[in-house]
Design an enzyme around this catalytic site. Structure first.
Site, PDB file in Angstrom:
ATOM      1  N   HIS A   1       0.929  -0.799  -0.322  1.00 12.48           N
ATOM      2  CA  HIS A   1      -0.388  -0.137  -0.111  1.00 12.48           C
ATOM      3  C   HIS A   1       0.278   0.963   0.261  1.00 12.48           C
ATOM      4  O   HIS A   1       1.399   1.685   0.923  1.00 12.48           O
ATOM      5  CB  HIS A   1      -0.981  -0.213   1.350  1.00 12.48           C
ATOM      6  CG  HIS A   1      -1.775   0.971   1.300  1.00 12.48           C
ATOM      7  ND1 HIS A   1      -3.080   1.149   2.086  1.00 12.48           N
ATOM      8  CD2 HIS A   1      -2.173   2.685   0.746  1.00 12.48           C
ATOM      9  CE1 HIS A   1      -3.940   2.480   1.770  1.00 12.48           C
ATOM     10  NE2 HIS A   1      -3.136   2.688   0.863  1.00 12.48           N
TER      11      HIS A   1
ATOM     12  N   ASP B   1       2.192   3.888   3.038  1.00 12.22           N
ATOM     13  CA  ASP B   1       0.775   5.125   2.079  1.00 12.22           C
ATOM     14  C   ASP B   1       1.558   5.727   1.821  1.00 12.22           C
ATOM     15  O   ASP B   1       1.653   6.205   0.194  1.00 12.22           O
ATOM     16  CB  ASP B   1      -0.397   5.407   3.196  1.00 12.22           C
ATOM     17  CG  ASP B   1      -1.589   5.437   2.768  1.00 12.22           C
ATOM     18  OD1 ASP B   1      -2.217   5.317   1.360  1.00 12.22           O
ATOM     19  OD2 ASP B   1      -2.293   6.058   3.733  1.00 12.22           O
ATOM     20  N   ASP B   2       1.548   7.291   2.238  1.00 13.65           N
ATOM     21  CA  ASP B   2       2.281   8.526   1.696  1.00 13.65           C
ATOM     22  C   ASP B   2       3.746   8.849   2.368  1.00 13.65           C
ATOM     23  O   ASP B   2       3.575  10.032   3.814  1.00 13.65           O
ATOM     24  CB  ASP B   2       1.154   9.409   1.387  1.00 13.65           C
ATOM     25  CG  ASP B   2      -0.149   8.764   0.288  1.00 13.65           C
ATOM     26  OD1 ASP B   2       0.180   9.234  -0.688  1.00 13.65           O
ATOM     27  OD2 ASP B   2      -0.960   8.309   1.577  1.00 13.65           O
TER      28      ASP B   2
ATOM     29  N   HIS C   1       1.493   5.198  -2.281  1.00 13.09           N
ATOM     30  CA  HIS C   1       1.578   6.276  -3.638  1.00 13.09           C
ATOM     31  C   HIS C   1       2.447   6.432  -3.708  1.00 13.09           C
ATOM     32  O   HIS C   1       2.836   7.292  -2.749  1.00 13.09           O
ATOM     33  CB  HIS C   1       0.040   7.383  -2.886  1.00 13.09           C
ATOM     34  CG  HIS C   1      -0.853   6.239  -2.791  1.00 13.09           C
ATOM     35  ND1 HIS C   1      -2.273   6.331  -3.094  1.00 13.09           N
ATOM     36  CD2 HIS C   1      -1.524   5.595  -1.451  1.00 13.09           C
ATOM     37  CE1 HIS C   1      -3.175   5.693  -2.703  1.00 13.09           C
ATOM     38  NE2 HIS C   1      -2.796   5.528  -1.343  1.00 13.09           N
TER      39      HIS C   1
ATOM     40  N   HIS D   1      -9.551   1.011  -1.726  1.00 14.02           N
ATOM     41  CA  HIS D   1      -9.134   1.534   0.039  1.00 14.02           C
ATOM     42  C   HIS D   1     -10.505   1.520   0.307  1.00 14.02           C
ATOM     43  O   HIS D   1     -11.571   1.549  -0.649  1.00 14.02           O
ATOM     44  CB  HIS D   1      -9.075   2.716  -0.413  1.00 14.02           C
ATOM     45  CG  HIS D   1      -7.195   3.139  -0.909  1.00 14.02           C
ATOM     46  ND1 HIS D   1      -6.843   2.732  -1.381  1.00 14.02           N
ATOM     47  CD2 HIS D   1      -6.777   4.433   0.366  1.00 14.02           C
ATOM     48  CE1 HIS D   1      -6.030   3.458  -1.173  1.00 14.02           C
ATOM     49  NE2 HIS D   1      -5.048   4.224  -0.968  1.00 14.02           N
TER      50      HIS D   1
ATOM     51  N   GLU E   1     -10.954   3.684   5.838  1.00  5.65           N
ATOM     52  CA  GLU E   1      -9.965   4.230   6.292  1.00  5.65           C
ATOM     53  C   GLU E   1     -10.934   5.424   6.824  1.00  5.65           C
ATOM     54  O   GLU E   1     -10.854   5.541   8.082  1.00  5.65           O
ATOM     55  CB  GLU E   1      -9.246   4.927   5.027  1.00  5.65           C
ATOM     56  CG  GLU E   1      -8.467   6.043   5.162  1.00  5.65           C
ATOM     57  CD  GLU E   1      -7.371   7.163   4.814  1.00  5.65           C
ATOM     58  OE1 GLU E   1      -8.026   6.827   3.131  1.00  5.65           O
ATOM     59  OE2 GLU E   1      -6.365   7.265   4.601  1.00  5.65           O
TER      60      GLU E   1
HETATM   61  N1  HPA Z   1      -6.406   7.414   1.092  1.00  5.83           N
HETATM   62  C1  HPA Z   1      -7.278   8.068   0.372  1.00  5.83           C
HETATM   63  N2  HPA Z   1      -6.692   8.215  -1.002  1.00  5.83           N
HETATM   64  C2  HPA Z   1      -5.290   8.606  -1.267  1.00  5.83           C
HETATM   65  C3  HPA Z   1      -3.940   8.114   0.304  1.00  5.83           C
HETATM   66  C4  HPA Z   1      -5.116   7.596   0.918  1.00  5.83           C
HETATM   67  O1  HPA Z   1      -4.225   7.640   2.265  1.00  5.83           O
HETATM   68  N3  HPA Z   1      -3.187   8.426  -0.761  1.00  5.83           N
HETATM   69  C5  HPA Z   1      -3.265   9.021  -1.497  1.00  5.83           C
HETATM   70  N4  HPA Z   1      -4.049   8.494  -2.212  1.00  5.83           N
HETATM   71 ZN    ZN Z   2      -4.108   4.337   0.023  1.00  2.00          ZN
END
Ligand code: HPA
Ligand code: ZN
Length: 335
Positions: free
Chosen positions: A14, A275-276, A16, A194, A197
């Site tokens: 996971h 994630d990021d 991006h 996703h 969240e």
């Molecule tokens: N959640 C949803 N969309 C996203 C995320 C995230 O953490 N990072 C990049 N796009």
């Molecule tokens: Zn994500």
């Protein structure tokens, strides 16, 4: 413990790739491309990294993408991530990119795909990391837009292994994308999304039942629904959990309140992801370190998380066996 954590073989599922753009690289690419940025110094840019929720992060994430113009920009971003991934002990990575986010600002698909895929093609030789690429669709855009972009990706024979669904979750449920997932499944692509969240457990149910996904990205809010927890445990649905992301986007108040220990106790198939990482305070090794610091996870728990990441990947079976064997060696070397 830091050394042992970063030598533990593992996979990241996971991630991006646009979320790996570090502030330094953003400003370097802006200068290279002659782009005037709203926050032109490191200090001004760094001051923007306080988020109240998912949307406040997404606003900055999309704005910073303006610096990605040429295939070389996409390749440089991807190579920087792979170097960092190698340092954190990753042996296999599955990265998402947001094709629509680039199309919407006038960057064509070939530029993004060729830049990212070019860097990924050299990854095994350069970094010892096997890779897969996932096209993530923006759930706050229409399904028609996603279908059009998927058709273009298929027509250009883009080297993607699957599709995902990201961006603003609440108000954009899985039911909006049933035809997209049907089309991707017919094309032989793997399916992730996703869910759970910021969205309620119903988004996780619907991602499983309506979209037929193989993995859920995040899924932490599943813990609010005992029947869903029972199903996720029974079916061993992989959940790609991102602890530092959840703290920074206020999905949980503090790491101590993160549901990961309860998810492990419920025998869910969870793994740890960043994630990021350029936005949320660290790469996958930092996520593991924060978990060890907070929850005192022992070597068995860490090895379970790493094994889950390898088994839940879309890597070929031989590659999974190779990495699981490496992990067994690592585990035996721990006290
Ligand atoms: N959640 C949803 N969309 C996203 C995320 C995230 O953490 N990072 C990049 N796009
Ligand atoms: Zn994500």
């Amino acid at each position: 413990m830091t050394t042992a954590l970063s030598s533990m073989p593992k996979a990241e599922l996971h991630l991006h790739i646009e979320g790996t753009l570090e502030p330094e690289l953003i400003l370097a690419l802006a200068a290279r491309n002659g782009i005037a940025m709203p926050f032109p110094t490191l200090a001004e840019l760094r001051a923007q990294y306080e988020f109240a929720d998912l949307q406040s992060f997404l606003n900055l994430y999309y704005a910073n993408m303006a610096v990605l113009v040429t295939a070389e920009d996409f390749a440089d971003m991807t190579r920087a991530y792979l170097g960092r991934a190698q340092a954190s002990g990753l042996r296999h990575v599955e990265i998402m990119f947001d094709p629509q986010a680039h199309l919407l600002r006038g960057v064509d698909l070939a530029t993004a795909v060729n830049g990212i895929a070019g860097a990924l093609a050299a990854s095994e030789a350069e970094f010892g990391i096997s890779t897969a690429l996932i096209a993530a669709f923006l759930r706050d855009q229409s399904e028609a837009s996603a279908l059009e972009v998927l058709a273009e990706l298929l027509a250009m024979d883009a080297p993607i292994v699957g599709i995902g669904l990201d961006s603003a979750e609440v108000g954009n449920p899985p039911s909006k994308f049933v035809r997209l997932y049907e089309r991707a499944r017919d094309a032989g692509l793997r399916l992730v999304a996703h869910a759970g969240e910021e969205g309620s457990p119903s988004y996780v149910w619907d991602a499983l039942d309506l979209l037929d996904v193989e993995r859920i990205d995040h899924g932490i809010r599943s813990m609010e629904d005992p029947a869903l927890v029972e199903r996720l445990a029974r079916e061993q649905v992989p959940l790609t959990v991102c602890p530092l992301s959840n703290v920074r986007l206020r999905a949980v108040d503090v790491l101590a309140a993160h549901p990961l220990p309860a998810m492990l106790a419920a025998r869910l198939n969870v793994c740890v992801n960043s994630d990021d990482p350029a936005y949320f305070g660290g790469y996958v090794d930092s996520n593991f370190q924060a978990l060890v610091d907070e929850f005192n996870f022992d070597a068995d728990t860490l090895a379970t998380l790493a094994a889950n990441s390898i088994r839940s990947s879309f890597a070929p079976e031989e590659r999974k066996a190779e990495l699981l064997a490496e992990l067994a060696v690592w585990r035996a070397a721990q006290a």
